[in-house]
Structures are given as C-alpha cells and as structure tokens.
Design a protein around this motif. Sequence first.
Motif, PDB file in Angstrom:
ATOM      1  N   ALA A  45      -1.641 -26.066  30.142  1.00  0.00           N
ATOM      2  CA  ALA A  45      -2.207 -24.942  29.383  1.00  0.00           C
ATOM      3  C   ALA A  45      -2.531 -23.777  30.307  1.00  0.00           C
ATOM      4  O   ALA A  45      -2.295 -22.608  29.967  1.00  0.00           O
ATOM      5  N   SER A  46      -3.056 -24.094  31.494  1.00  0.00           N
ATOM      6  CA  SER A  46      -3.371 -23.049  32.462  1.00  0.00           C
ATOM      7  C   SER A  46      -2.108 -22.321  32.920  1.00  0.00           C
ATOM      8  O   SER A  46      -2.092 -21.082  33.019  1.00  0.00           O
ATOM      9  N   GLN A  47      -1.049 -23.063  33.199  1.00  0.00           N
ATOM     10  CA  GLN A  47       0.208 -22.451  33.634  1.00  0.00           C
ATOM     11  C   GLN A  47       0.844 -21.622  32.527  1.00  0.00           C
ATOM     12  O   GLN A  47       1.392 -20.550  32.786  1.00  0.00           O
ATOM     13  N   LYS A  48       0.782 -22.110  31.282  1.00  0.00           N
ATOM     14  CA  LYS A  48       1.314 -21.335  30.142  1.00  0.00           C
ATOM     15  C   LYS A  48       0.606 -19.994  30.038  1.00  0.00           C
ATOM     16  O   LYS A  48       1.234 -18.957  29.853  1.00  0.00           O
ATOM     17  N   ALA A  49      -0.727 -20.028  30.143  1.00  0.00           N
ATOM     18  CA  ALA A  49      -1.506 -18.793  30.053  1.00  0.00           C
ATOM     19  C   ALA A  49      -1.166 -17.857  31.203  1.00  0.00           C
ATOM     20  O   ALA A  49      -1.033 -16.643  31.011  1.00  0.00           O
ATOM     21  N   GLN A  50      -0.993 -18.414  32.392  1.00  0.00           N
ATOM     22  CA  GLN A  50      -0.680 -17.581  33.549  1.00  0.00           C
ATOM     23  C   GLN A  50       0.695 -16.935  33.422  1.00  0.00           C
ATOM     24  O   GLN A  50       0.861 -15.739  33.689  1.00  0.00           O
ATOM     25  N   VAL A  51       1.691 -17.714  33.000  1.00  0.00           N
ATOM     26  CA  VAL A  51       3.048 -17.173  32.844  1.00  0.00           C
ATOM     27  C   VAL A  51       3.082 -16.115  31.740  1.00  0.00           C
ATOM     28  O   VAL A  51       3.705 -15.058  31.894  1.00  0.00           O
ATOM     29  N   ALA A  52       2.390 -16.374  30.635  1.00  0.00           N
ATOM     30  CA  ALA A  52       2.352 -15.401  29.538  1.00  0.00           C
ATOM     31  C   ALA A  52       1.687 -14.103  29.993  1.00  0.00           C
ATOM     32  O   ALA A  52       2.150 -13.008  29.667  1.00  0.00           O
ATOM     33  N   PHE A  53       0.607 -14.216  30.770  1.00  0.00           N
ATOM     34  CA  PHE A  53      -0.071 -13.013  31.263  1.00  0.00           C
ATOM     35  C   PHE A  53       0.818 -12.241  32.221  1.00  0.00           C
ATOM     36  O   PHE A  53       0.888 -11.009  32.163  1.00  0.00           O
ATOM     37  N   GLN A  54       1.507 -12.947  33.107  1.00  0.00           N
ATOM     38  CA  GLN A  54       2.405 -12.274  34.053  1.00  0.00           C
ATOM     39  C   GLN A  54       3.539 -11.562  33.313  1.00  0.00           C
ATOM     40  O   GLN A  54       3.934 -10.457  33.694  1.00  0.00           O
ATOM     41  N   ALA A  55       4.071 -12.183  32.263  1.00  0.00           N
ATOM     42  CA  ALA A  55       5.125 -11.541  31.484  1.00  0.00           C
ATOM     43  C   ALA A  55       4.594 -10.291  30.777  1.00  0.00           C
ATOM     44  O   ALA A  55       5.268  -9.258  30.720  1.00  0.00           O
TER      45      ALA A  55
END
Length: 125
Positions: free
Chosen positions: A95-105
């Motif tokens: 969940a943390s990685q999903k949020a991080q990737v979505a924010f970076q995108a």
Amino acid sequence: MDSKTVVPVPGGSDVASITQTLRVLQRQATSLGVVSPTEAGPRANATGELRPTQGFQAQLREAIDSVNALQKDSAAMADGFVRGDHRDLVGTMVASQKAQVAFQATLATRNRLVSAYQDIMNMPI
C-alpha cells in the motif's frame, strides 16, 4: 486508436492545417467513444463566449482524489501495523509503494503541465 486509424500530420505549422488535424482527431475520438460529443470541443456560455469543457478538469480532480485515497489508506495501514491491529507487513508495504508511485506519477504529470504552460506563455505572438 487502433492500427487502422490514420492521423494526418500537418504539412506545415499554419493554423489551418493544425485546426484541421484537431478536428479529425476530435471526430475520431468521438466515434471511438473516447469522449462524448458534448465533451469533444469547447462550449459557449450564455454570452456566446467559448469556454473549455469540464472533462479534463473532472478527470484531473478524480485522479488527484484517487492518489489522495491511496495515501490515506497507506497511512491507515501503517498506523494499524504500528499499533498492532494487524500483522500484514507485506500488505502495508505494498500500500505504501502504491501511494508513492501514484504520487510520483501525479508529480510528473504536474511538472509536464507546468512545462507546457511555460512553453505556451513563451511563444511569440
């Protein structure tokens, strides 16, 4: 667009050829169901002045809201793990990685939009 769709490339940089290309792309997007006919182009307000459609703004807001939801879910899972409410470390990290990737995108999209705006503002009239 599928492989049969032909997109004309303007022969020059004149306004007429670019406008024609945009109209062709607009018709193709409408016929493929990518956008509805009401979202396909600018609309006129009560005074007859053209205003942009709300399609892009709504999609952008929806994307930002989904990134915000991912970040809230990630924070809630991390807090729950720290408190001992659950022992799903893998789920919490995913969940943390999903949020991080979505924010970076989202950040990359914002940077591209700002860059495009600056390019347009620096164009000679």
